[in-house]
Design a protein around this motif. Structure first.
Motif, PDB file in Angstrom:
ATOM      1  N   ALA A  42      42.293 -60.375 -29.252  1.00 40.19           N
ATOM      2  CA  ALA A  42      42.032 -61.490 -30.168  1.00 40.19           C
ATOM      3  C   ALA A  42      43.299 -61.845 -30.926  1.00 40.19           C
TER       4      ALA A  42
ATOM      5  N   CYS B 109      40.737 -65.354 -27.549  1.00 37.51           N
ATOM      6  CA  CYS B 109      40.340 -64.042 -27.041  1.00 37.51           C
ATOM      7  C   CYS B 109      40.747 -63.988 -25.574  1.00 37.51           C
TER       8      CYS B 109
ATOM      9  N   TRP C  84      31.520 -63.959 -30.775  1.00 41.29           N
ATOM     10  CA  TRP C  84      32.437 -63.749 -31.895  1.00 41.29           C
ATOM     11  C   TRP C  84      31.638 -63.167 -33.055  1.00 41.29           C
TER      12      TRP C  84
ATOM     13  N   LEU D 226      37.492 -69.723 -30.359  1.00 39.56           N
ATOM     14  CA  LEU D 226      36.597 -70.038 -31.462  1.00 39.56           C
ATOM     15  C   LEU D 226      37.326 -71.043 -32.340  1.00 39.56           C
TER      16      LEU D 226
ATOM     17  N   TYR E 289      37.810 -61.163 -37.639  1.00 36.75           N
ATOM     18  CA  TYR E 289      37.016 -61.732 -36.564  1.00 36.75           C
ATOM     19  C   TYR E 289      37.262 -60.962 -35.268  1.00 36.75           C
TER      20      TYR E 289
ATOM     21  N   CYS F 257      36.163 -60.624 -31.010  1.00 36.22           N
ATOM     22  CA  CYS F 257      35.480 -61.150 -29.839  1.00 36.22           C
ATOM     23  C   CYS F 257      34.892 -59.976 -29.055  1.00 36.22           C
TER      24      CYS F 257
END
Length: 125
Positions: free
Chosen positions: A5, A21, A35, A79, A92, A94
């Motif tokens: 990511a 990702c 996500w 994303l 965040y 993935c």
């Protein structure tokens, strides 16, 4: 498969970021890609997920602001985050798995076997 990511950073409220990702294998081998995020002091939560048929499942908090996509040629999922808010601040992640998932299970972290390392998104003025 290994997931990488990237794309996090500092952004002002109302701004946009696109997270990537990258898959170490052919992304077409994987149906569900999701996500998740984890804010300081909070549990990991599902944000948005998709299947190869382009169906998606989103958390209420991001509907209308976040979208997902895939570039099969680059083996990369994205994303796109628009209209970011301070409450979107989090690491965040993935994730993906082998096999299909029903739509309602797409944001269940327990369903995923493969995870990226996380990328930090900070929304602040």
């Amino acid at each position: 498969v290994q997931l990488q990511a990237s794309g996090g950073g500092l952004v002002q409220p109302g701004g946009s970021l696109r997270l990537s990702c990258s898959f170490s294998e052919d992304i077409l081998n994987y149906d569900a890609i999701a996500w998740f995020r984890q804010a300081p002091g909070k549990e990991r939560e599902g944000v948005l997920a998709s299947r190869r048929d382009r169906s998606t499942w989103a958390a209420e908090s991001v509907k209308g602001r976040f979208t997902v996509s895939r570039d099969n040629a680059k083996n990369t999922a994205y994303l796109q985050m628009n209209d970011l808010r301070p409450e979107d601040t989090a690491v965040y992640y993935c994730a993906t798995r082998n096999g299909r998932l029903i739509l309602s299970a797409l944001l269940s972290a327990a369903q995923y076997s493969y995870w990226g390392q996380g990328t930090l998104v900070t929304v602040s003025s």
